[in-house]
Design a protein around this motif. Structure first.
Motif, PDB file in Angstrom:
ATOM      1  N   LYS A 153      -1.537  15.333   6.055  1.00 62.00           N
ATOM      2  CA  LYS A 153      -0.465  14.405   5.677  1.00 62.00           C
ATOM      3  C   LYS A 153      -0.880  13.521   4.508  1.00 62.00           C
ATOM      4  CE  LYS A 153       1.762  14.089  10.199  1.00 62.00           C
ATOM      5  NZ  LYS A 153       1.749  13.333  11.463  1.00 62.00           N
ATOM      6  N   VAL A 154      -2.071  12.938   4.588  1.00 58.79           N
ATOM      7  CA  VAL A 154      -2.457  11.969   3.552  1.00 58.79           C
ATOM      8  C   VAL A 154      -2.720  12.668   2.222  1.00 58.79           C
ATOM      9  CG1 VAL A 154      -4.982  11.831   3.917  1.00 58.79           C
ATOM     10  CG2 VAL A 154      -3.731   9.807   3.175  1.00 58.79           C
ATOM     11  N   LEU A 157       1.276  16.285   2.546  1.00 55.87           N
ATOM     12  CA  LEU A 157       2.673  16.136   2.940  1.00 55.87           C
ATOM     13  C   LEU A 157       3.283  14.786   2.593  1.00 55.87           C
ATOM     14  CD1 LEU A 157       2.389  17.867   6.449  1.00 55.87           C
ATOM     15  CD2 LEU A 157       3.144  18.883   4.292  1.00 55.87           C
ATOM     16  N   ASN A 158       2.457  13.759   2.537  1.00 53.15           N
ATOM     17  CA  ASN A 158       2.999  12.418   2.290  1.00 53.15           C
ATOM     18  C   ASN A 158       2.764  11.928   0.855  1.00 53.15           C
ATOM     19  OD1 ASN A 158       4.503  10.385   3.672  1.00 53.15           O
ATOM     20  ND2 ASN A 158       2.700   9.059   3.661  1.00 53.15           N
ATOM     21  N   GLN A 159       2.276  12.828  -0.017  1.00 54.27           N
ATOM     22  CA  GLN A 159       1.958  12.425  -1.395  1.00 54.27           C
ATOM     23  C   GLN A 159       2.817  13.180  -2.395  1.00 54.27           C
ATOM     24  OE1 GLN A 159      -0.170  10.171  -2.329  1.00 54.27           O
ATOM     25  NE2 GLN A 159      -1.245   9.866  -0.384  1.00 54.27           N
ATOM     26  N   PRO A 160       3.288  12.491  -3.448  1.00 50.82           N
ATOM     27  CA  PRO A 160       3.903  13.245  -4.536  1.00 50.82           C
ATOM     28  C   PRO A 160       2.823  14.161  -5.138  1.00 50.82           C
ATOM     29  CG  PRO A 160       3.537  10.947  -5.171  1.00 50.82           C
ATOM     30  CD  PRO A 160       3.242  11.048  -3.711  1.00 50.82           C
ATOM     31  N   TYR A 161       3.192  15.385  -5.472  1.00 47.38           N
ATOM     32  CA  TYR A 161       2.260  16.382  -6.023  1.00 47.38           C
ATOM     33  C   TYR A 161       1.116  16.697  -5.056  1.00 47.38           C
ATOM     34  CZ  TYR A 161       4.581  14.272 -10.038  1.00 47.38           C
ATOM     35  OH  TYR A 161       5.520  13.733 -10.874  1.00 47.38           O
ATOM     36  N   LEU A 263       9.205  14.245  -3.083  1.00 47.99           N
ATOM     37  CA  LEU A 263       8.552  12.949  -3.308  1.00 47.99           C
ATOM     38  C   LEU A 263       8.270  12.688  -4.786  1.00 47.99           C
ATOM     39  CD1 LEU A 263       5.956  12.958  -0.390  1.00 47.99           C
ATOM     40  CD2 LEU A 263       8.078  11.658  -0.516  1.00 47.99           C
ATOM     41  N   ALA A 264       8.249  13.756  -5.589  1.00 42.74           N
ATOM     42  CA  ALA A 264       7.868  13.589  -6.997  1.00 42.74           C
ATOM     43  C   ALA A 264       9.093  13.293  -7.845  1.00 42.74           C
ATOM     44  CB  ALA A 264       7.181  14.853  -7.489  1.00 42.74           C
ATOM     45  N   ASN A 265       8.938  12.391  -8.811  1.00 41.88           N
ATOM     46  CA  ASN A 265      10.081  12.057  -9.658  1.00 41.88           C
ATOM     47  C   ASN A 265       9.931  12.536 -11.098  1.00 41.88           C
ATOM     48  OD1 ASN A 265       8.218  10.261 -10.578  1.00 41.88           O
ATOM     49  ND2 ASN A 265       9.330   8.411 -10.000  1.00 41.88           N
ATOM     50  N   LYS A 266       8.869  13.299 -11.371  1.00 40.59           N
ATOM     51  CA  LYS A 266       8.695  13.933 -12.690  1.00 40.59           C
ATOM     52  C   LYS A 266       8.226  15.355 -12.440  1.00 40.59           C
ATOM     53  CE  LYS A 266       8.983  10.305 -15.480  1.00 40.59           C
ATOM     54  NZ  LYS A 266      10.275  10.150 -16.101  1.00 40.59           N
ATOM     55  N   GLN A 313      -0.147  14.091 -21.423  1.00 41.70           N
ATOM     56  CA  GLN A 313      -0.500  14.121 -20.005  1.00 41.70           C
ATOM     57  C   GLN A 313      -1.018  15.483 -19.575  1.00 41.70           C
ATOM     58  OE1 GLN A 313      -0.801  11.008 -19.108  1.00 41.70           O
ATOM     59  NE2 GLN A 313       0.210  11.252 -17.172  1.00 41.70           N
ATOM     60  N   ILE A 344       1.797  16.709 -16.078  1.00 37.16           N
ATOM     61  CA  ILE A 344       3.024  16.055 -15.637  1.00 37.16           C
ATOM     62  C   ILE A 344       3.817  15.793 -16.908  1.00 37.16           C
ATOM     63  CG2 ILE A 344       4.030  14.007 -14.598  1.00 37.16           C
ATOM     64  CD1 ILE A 344       1.489  13.831 -12.872  1.00 37.16           C
ATOM     65  N   LEU A 345       4.968  16.399 -16.971  1.00 35.71           N
ATOM     66  CA  LEU A 345       5.737  16.316 -18.212  1.00 35.71           C
ATOM     67  C   LEU A 345       6.353  14.945 -18.411  1.00 35.71           C
ATOM     68  CD1 LEU A 345       7.712  19.645 -18.384  1.00 35.71           C
ATOM     69  CD2 LEU A 345       5.826  18.904 -19.815  1.00 35.71           C
ATOM     70  N   PRO A 346       6.300  14.460 -19.610  1.00 38.27           N
ATOM     71  CA  PRO A 346       7.012  13.215 -19.911  1.00 38.27           C
ATOM     72  C   PRO A 346       8.501  13.525 -20.048  1.00 38.27           C
ATOM     73  CG  PRO A 346       6.067  14.103 -21.884  1.00 38.27           C
ATOM     74  CD  PRO A 346       5.656  15.021 -20.784  1.00 38.27           C
TER      75      PRO A 346
ATOM     76  N   ASN B 160       2.467   8.319 -22.047  1.00 37.96           N
ATOM     77  CA  ASN B 160       1.666   8.640 -20.847  1.00 37.96           C
ATOM     78  C   ASN B 160       1.821   7.553 -19.795  1.00 37.96           C
ATOM     79  OD1 ASN B 160       0.606  10.878 -22.092  1.00 37.96           O
ATOM     80  ND2 ASN B 160      -1.394   9.986 -22.497  1.00 37.96           N
ATOM     81  N   THR B 163       5.106   7.611 -18.018  1.00 38.84           N
ATOM     82  CA  THR B 163       5.095   8.650 -16.981  1.00 38.84           C
ATOM     83  C   THR B 163       4.313   8.169 -15.760  1.00 38.84           C
ATOM     84  OG1 THR B 163       5.149  10.326 -18.715  1.00 38.84           O
ATOM     85  CG2 THR B 163       4.543  11.076 -16.517  1.00 38.84           C
ATOM     86  N   ARG B 269       9.574   2.965   2.920  1.00 43.32           N
ATOM     87  CA  ARG B 269       9.467   4.285   2.277  1.00 43.32           C
ATOM     88  C   ARG B 269      10.131   5.268   3.255  1.00 43.32           C
ATOM     89  NH1 ARG B 269       5.311   8.451   1.653  1.00 43.32           N
ATOM     90  NH2 ARG B 269       5.336   9.265  -0.471  1.00 43.32           N
ATOM     91  N   GLN B 274       3.535   9.082   7.179  1.00 38.43           N
ATOM     92  CA  GLN B 274       2.465   8.185   7.624  1.00 38.43           C
ATOM     93  C   GLN B 274       2.806   6.757   7.213  1.00 38.43           C
ATOM     94  OE1 GLN B 274      -0.840  10.070   5.509  1.00 38.43           O
ATOM     95  NE2 GLN B 274      -1.832  10.513   7.466  1.00 38.43           N
TER      96      GLN B 274
END
Lengths: 365, 458
Positions: A153-154, A157-161, A263-266, A313, A344-346, B160, B163, B269, B274
């Motif tokens: 999870k840490v 599952l709970n992280q973007p990327y 969870l990811a916004n880019k 990036q 990670i694309l701008p 950068n 982002t 969130r 978690q």
């Protein structure tokens, strides 16, 4: 690159006869009668020693209905052995002034402790103790299933990327289950693991003839050899397991996979290339290509993507894994590694622009 | 194990003896070797810049770091992150060399430059082959004395950061830091970890250049060289290159005053698998006489793998993977905290166990055996911390930053071993009162909120 080589050669010429001693790495390889490979490497800079044991089993060939088991098993190695109960291995290392950890990789799992040099015998005894046999209760297994679930999870599952791309890329790039499954494990598979699985896995893979012991640092070789013989020499060899077919069909076409990460916004992009088999000259050539193409601000990619084209990036993570371990266990090293970068694309930069630039980089060199 | 049981009661001892009789005891090992932190010397240039030389090891490499007292502490409230942007700009070339040329030259010396800004200091440096140490210092001088600060590079780097800022809005770690620093440091510059998107978009290369010019100079800079190198050649190179650097501003000090009172924030969130918990309170800073004892207490309570809180919520309950405690040290302030990412449904239960362990240590003096183990661990870690080229620079940099003398390093191990069990409990009582704790949670509010009833954290 050309320019860098010229500069380098110039300086090499200038410093001929340098006052600084050449780097010498001391080492000695040998094998015990039970098949345990031993590497000793002395370095007396600081009064510490590192004791590391590498078992030739990683997450690649774990059981098919038990994804994530090789890593869950790594946790079991800290849960109790013949003479050391739960937490006692950890406390033994800590209370002797040392640190410890373990990690699970594609084709091996390693355990190490760094301790003050006079505690070498203590740690060799403890490592031999857990190679001799484990003493795991259902309670300890259940507890570590909880810990590993939280680890997934840490980190994922709970992280973007989360897990991008080290978990995603092999799954997308490979065809053979061994190379293409979820190495961290599906939570339901982790939950399904039993004490019988633990016992079976230990007896198959955690045998001295499937392991390498490394001692580096400030110690006397004769002492180390005596301790190693005394504590590891009496562990019986086991039956080596057949290696499953891990071959990967030749890839002829570009593959593109899209994963939705809520969870990811880019958007992030990773590219991978199949690696030549470990230990071949081409494998080492890829190490050089990695340096030239990807690593550092003097690399081709950084220059072309970041400086010239204003695409930004770039995180490069060339994966030339496990070089040292493969050198000492070449009889059992498997190829098919993946070589990748991620970015990670701008905003407002398109996939097309990035891919075009990557292709141009290849053409130009 | 044996000793502790013996000290409890005879009955337990008899039982334990029969239970443990078959177990083999670990060999104790040999006698400890002497460890001394490598000898070093510091010289001060006429313009106030300092140079510390630390001969260390046998590998023919040198680690070179310049530490400049410039960081987010020195930023204006409407220019958060400008110190980071200024640091990154230093890798974008000089008046005479492009970024590519600087990178290639550094690579030819066997290393790669890095530059990074933190709260109080900006560091630049590289690891190079020994014979190139003077040449790298020369290049470092060029980078610092005549950086290019081109607008085009600045706009790319700003891209950068835009982002990064956007990505950080979704990461539990960044979300927790943002709230925690606000709660702990309030209006002090440490209290703001991120600019707004709008503010960042408006930053210009001139802001970064102005920040650099006002905050970088000889009086704020300390160059460290550790490893194998030619001392005379290094000193000569430093004098030649940095001797002409402007003195610049004096070190700016603005210690944060931390308010010890109960604080609570729950950052929502939705759907979070978690909860990220950070739970702590202001404590001593490294100049306090009981700081070393405090760190021993921390190591026993939550700061090491075998510590009580980790044993409890990880190895016993399985609530979390990587819990841990530590002290966030700034100039003349310290904040102790326990941090853990726990499964959402056990957020309240995990907090209860953390409180339980803090109370237990406050009220029951730990055994000699448990404390001795921790002392050995911390003494061993001290050796490890000082057993690498960057490690010794970090250690000496630490005492210089906090204005401590060499005595801190020389007496560190002795202070570890002087710590008494009763002192450990007294330190918890004195510095960790649960009714004055700050709690920050990043998690699913509707799941987490009901679990906090009765814990006295709100």
């Amino acid at each position: 690159m050309n320019r860098a080589i010229k500069i380098l050669m110039l300086f090499v010429f200038v410093v001929t006869g340098s006052v600084f001693a050449q780097l010498k790495v001391d080492y000695e390889y040998y094998k015990l009668d039970n098949g345990l490979k031993v590497v000793l490497s002395q370095n007396k800079t600081a009064p510490v020693v590192t004791v590391a044991v590498y078992y030739n089993i990683g997450f690649r060939i774990e059981p098919k209905d038990r994804t994530g088991f090789a890593h869950l098993f790594e946790h079991m190695m800290f849960q109790g052995s013949k003479n050391l109960g739960k937490m006692e291995f950890i406390k033994l290392v800590q209370s002797n002034g040392g640190i410890l950890n373990g990690s699970t990789r594609f084709d091996f799992t390693n355990y190490f402790a760094v301790v003050p040099s006079h505690k070498l015998e203590t740690i060799l005894w403890a490592e031999a103790d857990r190679m001799t046999g484990l003493d795991i209760t259902q309670e300890n297994l259940t507890n570590q299933q909880g810990v590993v679930t939280n680890e997934v999870k840490v980190n994922v599952l709970n992280q973007p990327y989360g897990g991008f791309p080290w978990l995603d890329l092999p799954q997308a790039a490979n065809e053979n289950w061994y190379n293409a499954h979820n190495f961290y494990g599906d939570l339901k598979d982790l939950d399904a693991a039993t004490l019988a699985d633990v016992k079976d896995f230990f007896s198959k893979y955690y045998i001295p003839n499937n392991a390498a012991l490394v001692v580096t640092g400030d110690f006397e070789k004769e002492d180390a050899k005596t301790f190693i013989k005394k504590y590891f020499g009496k562990i019986p060899a086991g039956k080596m397991q057949p290696v499953p077919d891990i071959s990967e069909p030749r890839q002829e076409k570009e593959k593109i996979t899209v994963k939705v990460d809520s969870l990811a916004n880019k958007p992030a992009i990773a590219f991978g290339y199949k690696m030549p088999a470990v230990g071949t000259p081409e494998y080492f050539a890829m190490g050089v290509i990695d340096q030239v193409a990807l690593q550092g601000q003097d690399s081709k990619l950084y220059r072309n993507l970041s400086l010239k084209k204003d695409i930004i990036q770039v995180f490069t993570e060339g994966s030339i894994p496990d070089l040292a371990i493969c050198l000492i266990t070449t009889d059992q090293c498997y190829g098919i590694f993946i070589f990748f970068m991620k970015t990670i694309l701008p905003p407002k930069r398109s996939w097309h622009r990035l891919t075009k630039c990557l292709k141009d980089s290849q053409k130009n060199h | 194990m044996f000793k502790r049981i013996l000290s409890v009661t005879l009955t337990v001892f008899v039982l334990a003896a029969s239970l443990y009789a078959q177990k083999e005891q670990p060999p104790v090992g040999g006698t400890p070797k002497d460890f001394k932190v490598p000898a070093y010397k510091t010289v001060t240039l006429k313009n106030g810049m300092k140079l510390t030389l630390i001969p260390y090891g046998t590998t023919p490499k040198a680690t070179i770091r310049i530490i400049v007292r410039s960081g987010s502490l020195n930023e204006q409230p409407d220019q958060v992150w400008i110190s980071d942007l200024a640091a990154d700009m230093l890798l974008e070339g000089t008046k005479n060399k492009s970024a590519q040329e600087v990178a290639e030259e550094t690579a030819s010396y066997g290393g790669g430059f890095f530059a990074s800004a933190a709260t109080d200091q900006t560091q630049l440096g590289a690891d190079v082959l020994s014979e190139f140490a003077p040449a790298l210092i020369k290049l470092l001088g060029e980078v610092l004395l005549s950086p290019s600060f081109n607008e085009k590079d600045f706009e790319r780097i700003k891209g950068n950061y835009l982002t990064n800022l956007s990505v950080s809005q979704t990461s539990p770690d960044a979300m927790a830091d943002k709230e925690l620093y606000k709660q702990v440091y309030g209006n002090h510059p440490y209290g703001i970890t991120e600019p707004t998107m709008e503010a960042l978009k408006g930053y210009t290369v001139d802001m970064a250049k102005k920040f650099f010019e006002s905050n970088f100079g000889a009086k704020r800079s300390h160059l460290y060289v550790s490893g194998v190198f030619d001392e005379k050649a290094v000193i000569k190179s430093v004098e030649e290159v940095f001797g002409s650097w402007k003195e610049g501003a004096d070190v700016y000090l603005n210690p944060a005053k931390l308010d010890k009172s109960k604080k609570f924030a729950l950052v929502d969130r939705p759907g979070s698998k978690q909860s990220k918990i950070v739970y702590g309170t202001p404590v001593v800073d490294p100049t306090a006489p009981d700081y070393v004892s405090f760190m021993i207490m921390n190591s026993l309570l939550g700061g090491s793998f075998g510590s009580r809180i980790t044993s409890n919520i990880r190895e016993n309950k399985g609530y979390t993977y990587s819990p841990g405690s530590g002290v966030m040290t700034r100039y003349r302030s310290g904040f102790w905290y326990e941090e853990a990412d726990v499964t959402s449904s056990v957020t309240g239960a995990a907090l209860k166990e953390i409180q339980f362990e803090i109370n237990r240590l406050a009220n029951e003096v730990p055994s000699d055996e448990e404390l001795d183990g921790i002392k050995n661990y911390e003494a061993g870690i001290f050796v490890l911390r000082n057993s690498s080229r960057p490690g010794v620079i970090g250690q000496i940099g630490f005492i210089n930053f906090h204005g401590l003398s060499d005595e801190y390093i020389k007496t560190y191990v002795k202070k570890i071993y002087d710590t008494k069990p009763a002192e450990v409990s007294a330190l918890v009582k004195k510095y960790l009162p649960l009714d004055k704790f700050t709690l920050v949670i990043v998690g699913d509010k509707k799941d987490v909120e009901p679990q906090l009833e009765g814990l006295g954290v709100k």
